[in-house]
Design an enzyme around this catalytic site. Structure first.
Site, PDB file in Angstrom:
ATOM      1  N   GLU A 179      21.316 -24.008   9.157  1.00 37.73           N
ATOM      2  CA  GLU A 179      21.806 -23.532  10.409  1.00 37.73           C
ATOM      3  C   GLU A 179      20.719 -23.184  11.490  1.00 37.73           C
ATOM      4  O   GLU A 179      21.282 -22.884  12.844  1.00 37.73           O
ATOM      5  CB  GLU A 179      22.570 -22.446  10.199  1.00 37.73           C
ATOM      6  N   LYS A 200      16.308 -22.995   7.566  1.00 37.36           N
ATOM      7  CA  LYS A 200      16.961 -21.641   6.947  1.00 37.36           C
ATOM      8  C   LYS A 200      17.042 -21.832   5.354  1.00 37.36           C
ATOM      9  O   LYS A 200      16.813 -20.773   4.535  1.00 37.36           O
ATOM     10  CB  LYS A 200      18.236 -21.444   7.886  1.00 37.36           C
ATOM     11  N   GLN A 201      17.544 -22.892   5.052  1.00 37.93           N
ATOM     12  CA  GLN A 201      17.829 -23.174   3.624  1.00 37.93           C
ATOM     13  C   GLN A 201      17.820 -24.543   3.195  1.00 37.93           C
ATOM     14  O   GLN A 201      17.786 -25.431   4.107  1.00 37.93           O
ATOM     15  CB  GLN A 201      19.434 -22.692   3.480  1.00 37.93           C
ATOM     16  N   TRP A 204      31.759 -23.045   1.820  1.00 36.62           N
ATOM     17  CA  TRP A 204      31.331 -24.138   0.912  1.00 36.62           C
ATOM     18  C   TRP A 204      30.407 -23.473  -0.613  1.00 36.62           C
ATOM     19  O   TRP A 204      30.427 -24.294  -1.263  1.00 36.62           O
ATOM     20  CB  TRP A 204      30.541 -25.182   1.584  1.00 36.62           C
ATOM     21  N   ASP A 205      30.121 -22.253  -0.321  1.00 30.33           N
ATOM     22  CA  ASP A 205      29.212 -21.672  -1.379  1.00 30.33           C
ATOM     23  C   ASP A 205      30.044 -21.946  -2.663  1.00 30.33           C
ATOM     24  O   ASP A 205      29.317 -22.057  -3.513  1.00 30.33           O
ATOM     25  CB  ASP A 205      29.326 -19.866  -0.828  1.00 30.33           C
TER      26      ASP A 205
HETATM   27  C1  BGC Z   1      24.482 -19.875   5.469  1.00 28.60           C
HETATM   28  C2  BGC Z   1      25.790 -20.792   4.879  1.00 28.60           C
HETATM   29  C3  BGC Z   1      26.532 -19.927   4.223  1.00 28.60           C
HETATM   30  C4  BGC Z   1      27.082 -18.487   4.538  1.00 28.60           C
HETATM   31  C5  BGC Z   1      27.851 -17.884   3.517  1.00 28.60           C
HETATM   32  C6  BGC Z   1      25.102 -18.447   5.975  1.00 28.60           C
HETATM   33  O1  BGC Z   1      24.039 -17.793   6.096  1.00 28.60           O
HETATM   34  O2  BGC Z   1      23.826 -20.250   6.018  1.00 28.60           O
HETATM   35  O3  BGC Z   1      25.217 -21.980   4.200  1.00 28.60           O
HETATM   36  O4  BGC Z   1      27.816 -20.645   3.705  1.00 28.60           O
HETATM   37  O5  BGC Z   1      25.943 -17.790   4.949  1.00 28.60           O
HETATM   38  O6  BGC Z   1      27.166 -17.449   2.674  1.00 28.60           O
END
Ligand code: BGC
Length: 758
Positions: free
Chosen positions: A489, A600-601, A358-359
């Site tokens: 996550e 985490k984000q 999804w990035d």
């Molecule tokens: C992130 C995801 C991301 C993936 C690839 C993961 O660490 O939590 O949101 O899509 O990394 O960049």
């Protein structure tokens, strides 16, 4: 020599000195590529120290059989590995009978430079062999942005104190492995090798996926700058093509090997044609010569910087950070090929696999939209449109029906290949980002035809998924969404993740609006799409509206709650975690992370970033103040979103610190993992934090607005954007916003709330 330092420079990444402990990190940082292929900055010559060899060809992957502890129904059978391909810039260098190897030789001086203005990797060093021979070494290489199948390497040695025979042995090594192979298997099989002095060619085929890639190599020798014709000698090997070229040199003499390599694949040519194309193109490159190739290549970069550069006056570290990020983005994806995408590690490492997350939609689209023609992002959207059938199949496997689509979390070809249940099955918010990118693109470019031709189909399928994924709760008297993982996550299987519930209903709203719009602009096409998708305009629309009006969005005292139960947690801020326990994902047990409040984000804040126009500033401010102190930013995708919101609410110092964290994430190795590769997709987030954050760029109803703020340390910030056939240059200083139209027609822009004709 056991120490090195990275220097802050505006147009290059520089490492002075050699520290073997940093070699893998530098191999990532100094990576080069051209969208079609890329390589870590492995030394050309042998190196017996710790290193991670990595050569990658866009779109070429291997379905590595899934390896998990306990199999769960619905798991994908494989994980698509980004493949370590035959290594083609290698060169054995033998002086007399000593093999050049920086792990064994004494390194007297060392400097490597990634020239990001020109897209060239350069290394100079002085070394001494175990037998006392001193040598000055210089290497320069690039992957042509014009001839996407060509790489060129110039490698020179100069004798500082000896007279001896020097042999250069350029080679292509087909005997390669992925370090992260699940079952330690080989992924390639060599299918053709020609190892003649006048012709060197290797073709290899990926097992299972059957991609064929050909490598042709052709080298010239120069003695003290003059081309010489040495008779190359074939060196036998089962897995390598290699020819040795030998010359005698004395003290003060320099000998250079200029090697051209052409790489072509079955994605572009019939497999029986690859060899012919490779051999022809390598000879064309060789006859053009290194300097001509370099000139074309650097002109491409000059043009690219013309529309993409960002200048920051007063802060070299920040300047270097953004240019490095922009450079890496262009090296990874140049946008002509709708079969390719932007992997989180690009061509710099193996971790993550797959090429599409999804990035791309959530982070990369704005960068490519503003710095290139609309075609580039259109191709990214078409990539997903082409994979719609697979997304519908994917949803069917999970029990959904009626053309509902769930796009994969990770993919190479449309099939899901991620296999951690909490992400594969639950991190479904990704579907929303794909719809959001369509909105973003159309909002920016006004390409409404895209909606009629492609977008609407995708939107209907995504909306159908959401309509089936929610369920009615009698208890709440609302629609709820259970068992999901949000962008954060560090929480799994949660109920009512605010972000996911919000974006799901936004998708339903946007799809309904799009149906109305397509009806207005192309009623015939609407009828065709509705028929093709067997869309029930009464029942489906009624249900969607009911969900939109009755979705459950957890909130309390003006804060959107990340998910049910979040407020029951111990809400001690991140500042309370001892520094030596950070990053927590390298120090804490997984259950401890899950129970904690640490994020985490960006999660709720991701939603406020996307849908800023649907919220007032105070709400954004309140939520930022609540969530920022709880966020550990252990995903590279996180600080940029927080930085943009911090700029928006006037917390410029926060925005600046978060900006440094995103733009120098790899250069300063914040998360101690740069040796595994770079964080390519988050680099587009860095660009957003400058242009949308400090620059305050927004596009609403076809109009650009700018509300800039400048970090205290900076004298100015300048950036360019392409917008609807115009090229604008924006320069922000402490007391002025200067907007110039460098190309295209007059345009009205809102600057700090005032309408201005540019
Ligand atoms: C992130 C995801 C991301 C993936 C690839 C993961 O660490 O939590 O949101 O899509 O990394 O960049």
């Amino acid at each position: 020599m056991n120490n090195s330092e990275y220097i802050h420079e505006a147009w290059s990444i520089v490492e002075n000195g050699f520290d073997p402990a940093k070699q893998k990190a530098s191999e990532s940082l100094f990576s080069i590529g051209n969208g079609n292929m890329g390589q870590r900055a492995n030394f050309e010559e042998d190196y017996s120290g710790k290193s991670m060899q990595g050569t990658y060809i866009a779109g070429v992957y291997y379905p590595d059989k899934t390896r998990v502890g306990w199999w769960k129904n619905g798991y994908p059978e494989y994980f698509a590995k980004v493949l370590n391909a035959p290594y083609f810039t290698g060169l054995h260098v033998v002086i007399g009978d000593e093999l050049l190897d920086l792990a064994q030789w004494q390194v007297i001086s060392f400097k490597r430079v990634l020239d990001i203005k020109r897209g060239v990797l350069v290394r100079t060093c002085e070394v001494q062999s175990p037998n006392g021979k001193r040598l000055a070494v210089e290497s320069m290489r690039f992957m042509s942005m014009i001839r996407k199948d060509i790489a060129a390497v110039k490698f020179s040695v100069k004798s500082l104190n000896f007279r001896d025979i020097v042999s250069f042995v350029p080679y292509v090594d087909g005997d390669v492995k992925n370090q992260d192979a699940n079952y330690d298997e080989k992924f390639w099989q060599i299918t053709d090798m020609v190892n003649e002095p006048k012709q060197a060619y290797l073709q290899s085929k990926t097992l299972k996926t059957g991609f064929e890639v050909g490598f042709a190599m052709s080298a010239d020798l120069y003695f003290n700058g003059q081309k010489v014709s040495a008779m190359p000698e074939r060196q036998k090997s089962d897995k390598k093509i290699q020819t040795s070229i030998t010359w005698r040199i004395g003290e003060g003499d320099a000998l250079s090997c200029v090697n051209f390599i052409s790489v072509n694949k079955s994605m572009d040519f019939e497999s029986e044609m690859i060899k012919q194309v490779c051999l022809k193109n390598v000879e064309l490159a060789r006859s053009a010569g290194f300097d001509v190739l370099l000139k074309e290549h650097t002109e491409w970069w000059a043009n690219k910087w013309e529309t993409s550069d960002i200048e920051i006056e007063g802060d070299v570290a920040a300047q270097q950070g953004i240019r490095f990020n922009i450079f890496q983005l262009w090296q990874t994806y140049t946008g002509e090929d709708a079969r390719l995408n932007i992997g989180p590690k690009g061509f710099t490492g193996e971790k993550y696999g797959g090429s599409t997350y999804w990035d791309t939609e959530a982070y990369c689209v704005p960068f490519y939209m503003s710095t290139a023609s609309g075609e580039v992002v259109r191709n990214l959207l078409i990539y997903r449109w082409k994979q719609l059938g697979k997304a519908i199949e994917n949803a069917e496997k999970l029990g959904f029906s009626n053309g509902a689509a769930l796009y994969p979390m990770v993919t190479m070809n449309g099939e899901e290949c991620h296999n951690e249940w909490e992400i594969t099955f639950e991190e479904i918010h990704r579907n929303g980002a794909i719809a959001y990118a369509i909105y973003n693109y159309v909002n920016y470019t006004s390409d409404v035809d895209y909606l009629a031709e492609y977008g609407l189909e995708v939107l209907i399928a995504i909306s159908r998924f959401w309509a089936q994924r929610v369920n009615w709760s009698d208890d709440k008297g609302k629609y709820v969404m259970l068992g999901v993982t949000g962008p954060n996550e560090y929480e799994n299987n949660v109920n009512n993740n605010w972000y996911t519930n919000y974006i799901a209903t936004w998708c339903l709203r946007y799809t309904l609006e799009t149906i109305d719009l397509v009806k207005r602009i192309n009623a015939g096409r609407l009828a065709a799409v509705l028929e093709m998708t067997a869309f029930d305009a009464l029942i489906e629309v009624e249900l969607w509206k009911k969900i939109i009006d009755n979705i459950y969005l957890p909130q309390s005292k003006g804060i959107f709650i990340q998910q049910d139960g979040f407020l029951d947690k111990d809400l001690t801020p991140v500042s309370g975690i001892p520094v030596k326990q950070r990053p927590i994902n390298q120090h804490w047990s997984w259950d401890r992370i899950l129970r904690s409040c640490y994020i985490k984000q960006a999660d709720v804040l991701q939603g406020l970033f996307f849908f800023e126009h649907e919220f007032d500033l105070e709400t954004i401010h309140r939520n930022y103040e609540f969530y920022e102190p709880l966020t550990v930013h252990e995903s590279s995708l996180s600080p940029c979103v927080h930085s943009i919101l911090a700029s928006l609410i006037g917390k410029t110092d926060d925005a600046y610190q978060l900006y440094l964290r995103t733009s120098r994430l790899d250069l300063d190795d914040y998360n101690h993992e740069v040796h595994e590769g770079l964080h390519i997709t988050s680099m587009a987030g860095t660009w957003m934090s400058l242009v949308m954050g400090f620059g305050g760029l927004r596009v609403n109803h076809g109009r650009i607005s700018l509300n800039p703020v400048l970090p205290e340390k900076w004298q100015s910030l300048s950036f360019k954007i392409l917008f609807r056939n115009r090229l604008l240059k924006i320069k922000v200083t402490d007391n002025e916003v200067d907007v110039r139209r460098e190309r295209g027609e007059v345009l009205t822009v809102m600057i700090n709330g005032n309408e201005v004709a540019i």
